[in-house]
Write an enzyme that holds these catalytic residues in place. Sequence first.
Site, PDB file in Angstrom:
ATOM      1  NE  ARG A 239       0.272 -53.207  36.525  1.00 53.31           N
ATOM      2  CZ  ARG A 239       1.096 -52.629  35.642  1.00 53.31           C
ATOM      3  NH1 ARG A 239       1.172 -51.316  35.571  1.00 53.31           N
ATOM      4  NH2 ARG A 239       1.825 -53.368  34.819  1.00 53.31           N
ATOM      5  CD  GLU A 268      -5.583 -49.903  34.384  1.00 52.14           C
ATOM      6  OE1 GLU A 268      -5.141 -50.387  33.323  1.00 52.14           O
ATOM      7  OE2 GLU A 268      -4.878 -49.333  35.212  1.00 52.14           O
ATOM      8  CG  HIS A 287      -2.206 -48.368  32.294  1.00 55.21           C
ATOM      9  ND1 HIS A 287      -2.485 -49.495  33.023  1.00 55.21           N
ATOM     10  CD2 HIS A 287      -0.842 -48.248  32.329  1.00 55.21           C
ATOM     11  CE1 HIS A 287      -1.367 -50.039  33.487  1.00 55.21           C
ATOM     12  NE2 HIS A 287      -0.347 -49.292  33.072  1.00 55.21           N
TER      13      HIS A 287
HETATM   14  C1  GLV Z   1       2.784 -50.527  32.355  1.00 54.58           C
HETATM   15  O1  GLV Z   1       1.980 -50.297  33.226  1.00 54.58           O
HETATM   16  C2  GLV Z   1       3.867 -51.446  32.501  1.00 54.58           C
HETATM   17  O2  GLV Z   1       3.891 -52.189  33.498  1.00 54.58           O
HETATM   18  O3  GLV Z   1       4.721 -51.485  31.609  1.00 54.58           O
END
Ligand code: GLV
Length: 331
Positions: A239, A268, A287
């Site tokens: 994260r 983000e 991401h």
């Molecule tokens: C993606 O970042 C997830 O947590 O699946």
Amino acid sequence: MEAVPSVYVTRLIPKAGLDLLRGCAQVKVWEGELPPSREVLLQELEEAEGVLSLLTDTIDAELMDAAPRLRAVSNYAIGYDNIDVQAATERGIMVCHTPGVLTDTTADFTFTLLACVARRVVEAAQYVREGRWKTWGPMLCLGYDLHRATLGLIGLGRIGGAMAKRATGFEMRVLYHDLQRQPIQEQELGLVYADLDTVLRESDFISLHTPLTPETFHMIGAEQFKTMKNTAMLVNTSRGQVVDQKALYDALVSGEISGAGIDVTDPEPMDHDDPLLELDNCVVVPHIASASIAARTLMATMAAENLVAALQGRMPRNPVNPEVLDLKGRR
Ligand code: GLV
Ligand code: GLV
């Protein structure tokens, strides 16, 4: 016969998941490209008993209080820092997530990102596109070897463990730090447990695999970058907020570390004029670590199955707060 529960899905997800839900619930899907606004969520959850949420949806106490019939939140992600789990538990709302199905996909990608940064792939491709490739050059785009380098894993859960496995193929020395030691993996894969400082100090590549919690917020900041080797490279597919992004920029510019690959940012999406985007030694991707066709399909069916189970009063396969059902007594 019990009434068919009503479910809100906050974005279009792979069809397998929606089909599964439609077989058991009355389903409404937000079909926008961008997430539903706060207002939309507040309104749509007024009647919903279940929600299939994404990491882009903030599911907090206020929203739960505006959703009196809500019994289950099934997150289409392994991380669930977008959900106030304690508030959900207090309200008897089951929270689920999608662990396991994206482990190898995410580790594959993290290794890809690592290799991209170490061997300057993005920069090199850009060089060709810009028409600057004139000849083979002995000194052109020199990078760092992955093989037999030291990889530092911060967090050795499922994804960290899958990284360690991949690293053995590259004959890397793997150091890890976690709250919990993993003696079996240490033995099987030859991993070395170390305190955070040692991992930071000795690693050539550092990869983050922790959830975002109050304890891991800005866990990697100015001080940690100072501890790292000047040649070190950081990759982050966990994260964005685990890293102090301003400190990352400073470390890359001052040469405190030599490169970074980040799949997750804070915030983000990243602002298109973020200064990190001007640096050749930083690769930013949107991401996408779990974004394989197979993983996203499995995530969709898993999230749907979890939601259906929770709404039917059964224990879902992947609960975050199983105590909710235990408190109520299993049916
Ligand atoms: C993606 O970042 C997830 O947590 O699946
Ligand atoms: C490079 O392409 C080499 O042949 O060394």
